[in-house]
Design an enzyme around this catalytic site. Structure first.
Site, short mmCIF file in Angstrom:
data_model
loop_
_atom_site.label_atom_id
_atom_site.label_comp_id
_atom_site.label_asym_id
_atom_site.label_seq_id
_atom_site.Cartn_x
_atom_site.Cartn_y
_atom_site.Cartn_z
N GLY A 22 -1.38 -7.19 4.37
CA GLY A 22 -0.90 -6.40 5.56
C GLY A 22 -1.35 -6.95 6.81
N GLU A 55 7.51 -9.88 7.53
CA GLU A 55 8.02 -9.86 8.96
C GLU A 55 9.44 -10.68 8.93
OE1 GLU A 55 6.88 -7.80 10.95
OE2 GLU A 55 4.91 -7.54 10.11
N ALA A 89 4.36 -8.60 -0.66
CA ALA A 89 3.05 -8.47 -1.18
C ALA A 89 3.03 -7.59 -2.47
CB ALA A 89 2.10 -7.84 -0.11
N LEU A 134 -1.70 -2.31 3.55
CA LEU A 134 -0.21 -2.36 3.56
C LEU A 134 0.20 -0.87 3.96
CD1 LEU A 134 1.30 -4.17 0.23
CD2 LEU A 134 0.91 -4.95 2.61
N ALA A 135 1.53 -0.79 4.72
CA ALA A 135 2.05 0.64 5.10
C ALA A 135 3.41 0.25 4.76
CB ALA A 135 1.72 0.90 6.55
N TYR A 189 -6.68 8.14 5.31
CA TYR A 189 -6.91 8.94 6.62
C TYR A 189 -7.01 10.35 5.95
CZ TYR A 189 -5.36 11.44 10.78
OH TYR A 189 -5.47 12.41 11.79
N TYR A 242 0.45 15.77 5.95
CA TYR A 242 -0.40 14.53 5.53
C TYR A 242 -1.28 14.74 4.59
CZ TYR A 242 -1.89 9.91 5.95
OH TYR A 242 -2.26 8.64 5.69
N LYS A 263 -2.85 8.95 -1.07
CA LYS A 263 -4.31 8.59 -0.51
C LYS A 263 -5.60 8.83 -1.48
CE LYS A 263 -3.12 6.36 3.34
NZ LYS A 263 -3.09 4.98 3.36
N VAL A 317 -1.46 5.37 17.14
CA VAL A 317 -0.03 4.75 17.18
C VAL A 317 0.42 3.44 16.44
CG1 VAL A 317 1.84 4.52 18.49
CG2 VAL A 317 -0.01 6.06 19.37
P1 NAI Z 1 1.51 -1.01 10.07
O1 NAI Z 1 2.71 -0.68 10.04
O2 NAI Z 1 0.94 -1.38 11.77
O3 NAI Z 1 1.07 -2.44 9.19
C1 NAI Z 1 1.59 -2.70 7.65
C2 NAI Z 1 1.31 -3.98 7.37
O4 NAI Z 1 1.85 -4.14 6.21
C3 NAI Z 1 2.11 -5.09 8.27
O5 NAI Z 1 1.45 -6.36 8.18
C4 NAI Z 1 3.52 -5.41 7.26
O6 NAI Z 1 3.96 -6.69 7.59
C5 NAI Z 1 2.77 -5.34 6.10
N1 NAI Z 1 3.78 -4.84 4.96
C6 NAI Z 1 4.78 -3.71 4.72
N2 NAI Z 1 5.33 -4.00 3.63
C7 NAI Z 1 5.10 -5.11 3.36
C8 NAI Z 1 5.51 -5.73 1.91
N3 NAI Z 1 6.30 -5.29 1.15
N4 NAI Z 1 4.68 -6.95 1.59
C9 NAI Z 1 3.96 -7.58 2.42
N5 NAI Z 1 3.43 -7.04 3.81
C10 NAI Z 1 3.88 -5.78 3.93
O7 NAI Z 1 0.54 -0.13 9.43
P2 NAI Z 1 -1.11 0.62 9.69
O8 NAI Z 1 -0.83 1.88 10.47
O9 NAI Z 1 -1.89 -0.41 10.35
O10 NAI Z 1 -1.49 1.08 8.49
C11 NAI Z 1 -2.34 0.31 7.51
C12 NAI Z 1 -3.11 1.38 6.50
O11 NAI Z 1 -4.06 1.90 7.41
C13 NAI Z 1 -2.20 2.26 5.64
O12 NAI Z 1 -2.64 2.29 4.44
C14 NAI Z 1 -2.28 3.54 6.43
O13 NAI Z 1 -2.18 4.46 5.81
C15 NAI Z 1 -3.43 3.30 6.94
N6 NAI Z 1 -4.11 4.17 8.14
C16 NAI Z 1 -3.22 4.44 9.20
C17 NAI Z 1 -3.79 5.33 10.04
C18 NAI Z 1 -2.77 5.30 11.47
O14 NAI Z 1 -3.06 6.41 12.18
N7 NAI Z 1 -1.91 4.45 11.81
C19 NAI Z 1 -4.71 6.14 10.17
C20 NAI Z 1 -5.62 5.82 8.75
C21 NAI Z 1 -5.25 4.99 8.09
#
Ligand code: NAI
Length: 398
Positions: A47, A74, A111, A138-139, A224, A234, A243, A273
């Protein structure tokens, strides 16, 4: 071509290569400005192309001179059709990493699949031998289960009762009431299957089986918690169940890594964001109030500040690693400060379409949203023709 933002709700269909590149340069500058971290040497980031995973990769590479392999999903560009932002981010990151003499390669694919795990394993074997840090960031809204082939979809719903509260359309600033029906048992199971810890464990098991984890290797996934206000949608909703599962998985991974003295952590990060968080009802309004208060108190952070702090002050600090009573690392500490949360609670009740412009940081929210796609980035001339077909230099062909 000239690339402009084309939004549909909480997604943007276009991305700007120069804007994404500038974001990467800014993040690299930030990490360098904070000085060297005695950190990881060989890192796998699952991710790795946007949000916290990307910031972890940049921190590893430019804070600790680490070799990095990034896995992400991507959309590549085609003539007249820009790529997804994570593609341009990864292209810019790898270009910069290679210029700095750092090893950086990427794998673009699902992934969750066995194939991508095998491909990653082969690449680590060939190039790095072992890794000493695995970031799991991953998200995703969906996961095709590698054993059953069933496609699971995650949902963002409350559990038990329906939930009504305010939400904002961050494009218009319109505040309205949103009502979400409770999840079914199946919704809960699906969300845990997609966003829980099973796939994280699969990755670590697969790496361990091939002896690709260095002695004392660490692995970190992100979680989170957030305030009472957002709990129904959430932490006590479907995503919260996932989570809970992810956090519990950290303990079973640590158990499994005993022979190499390895350790799995969950870091609880701040609300920010990202593409993932924009999709959750109620959260954008919370974030726009949070941004305002945190900026006023000089404790606001973006993904890169959060990850730099996680690496420098927690994971690789000489101090004993501080965790909460459930073993989690907390870099949401400033978000959860009592004074910050008390102020948000007070503002929440007063938030209306008319007041939000002054009591909240809607502009900051909206800017950050466009920045994710490389738009509204300072220093970029959006009237200039740009080449939308950009290659990722270290991308491995499938
Ligand atoms: P994001 O959407 O910016 O990044 C997600 C990443 O996962 C990207 O690199 C995407 O290409 C990859 N991805 C998605 N599906 C995929 C797949 N099937 N195979 C390979 N890669 C894949 O998300 P973000 O916000 O950075 O989240 C990452 C983690 O952080 C998550 O677990 C989220 O719950 C956690 N988190 C997010 C917060 C927020 O406010 N955004 C706060 C605290 C934790």
């Amino acid at each position: 071509m000239i690339i402009e933002p084309r939004t549909r709700g909480f997604i943007c269909l276009t991305a700007h290569p120069k804007g994404c590149e500038q974001n990467i340069l800014n993040q690299i500058d930030y990490v360098k400005s904070k000085g060297a971290i005695d950190g990881p040497k060989k890192v796998l980031v699952i991710g790795a192309s946007t949000g916290f995973g990307l910031a972890s990769r940049i921190t590893s590479a430019f804070g600790a001179n680490a070799s990095t392999i990034g896995v992400f999903l991507e959309k590549p560009p085609k003539p007249n059709r820009p790529a997804s932002p994570g593609w341009y981010n990864s292209a810019a990151f790898e270009t910069q990493a290679h210029q700095a003499g750092l090893y950086a390669k990427s794998i673009n694919g699902d992934a969750f699949s066995k194939e991508i795990k095998q491909q990653t394993i082969a690449l680590i074997k060939k190039d790095l031998g072992q890794v000493d840090l695995v970031i799991y960031s991953l998200a995703s809204p969906v996961r095709v289960h590698p054993e059953t082939g069933v496609k699971h979809k995650s949902v963002l719903k409350p559990i038990g009762n329906s939930f009504s509260n305010k939400t904002v359309d961050f494009h218009t600033g319109n505040i309205s009431q949103v009502s979400i029906e409770p999840a079914t048992e199946e919704d809960i199971e699906n969300t845990v299957t997609v966003m829980g810890g099973e796939d994280w464990k699969f990755w670590i098991d697969a790496l361990q089986k091939e002896d690709l984890l260095a002695p004392e290797a660490k692995t970190v996934a992100y979680s989170y918690i957030g305030p009472k206000l957002t709990e129904p949608v959430y932490r006590k909703g479907t995503i919260g169940r996932a989570k809970d599962h992810l956090e519990a998985t950290a303990f079973s991974i640590t158990d499994a890594l005993k022979n190499i003295n390895g350790k799995a952590y969950v870091s609880v990060n701040k609300a920010l964001v990202t593409q993932a968080s924009s999709a959750i009802p109620v959260i954008p309004l919370y974030i726009s109030l949070l941004y305002k208060i945190m900026k006023e108190n000089n404790v606001h952070e973006g993904c890169i500040e959060q990850m730099q702090r996680l690496f420098a002050d927690r994971l690789y600090s000489n101090e004993k690693l501080a965790t909460d009573d459930q073993g989690r690392i907390r870099v949401d500490d400033w978000e959860m400060r009592e004074d910050i949360q008390a102020k948000i609670k007070e503002l929440w009740d007063n938030a209306t379409t008319e007041t939000l412009g002054t009591i909240g940081d809607l502009e900051g929210y909206s800017n950050d949203f466009f920045n994710l796609f490389g738009f509204k980035v300072a220093g970029v001339d959006y009237d200039q023709d740009v080449n939308e077909v950009v290659e990722i230099p270290g991308l491995q062909s499938l």
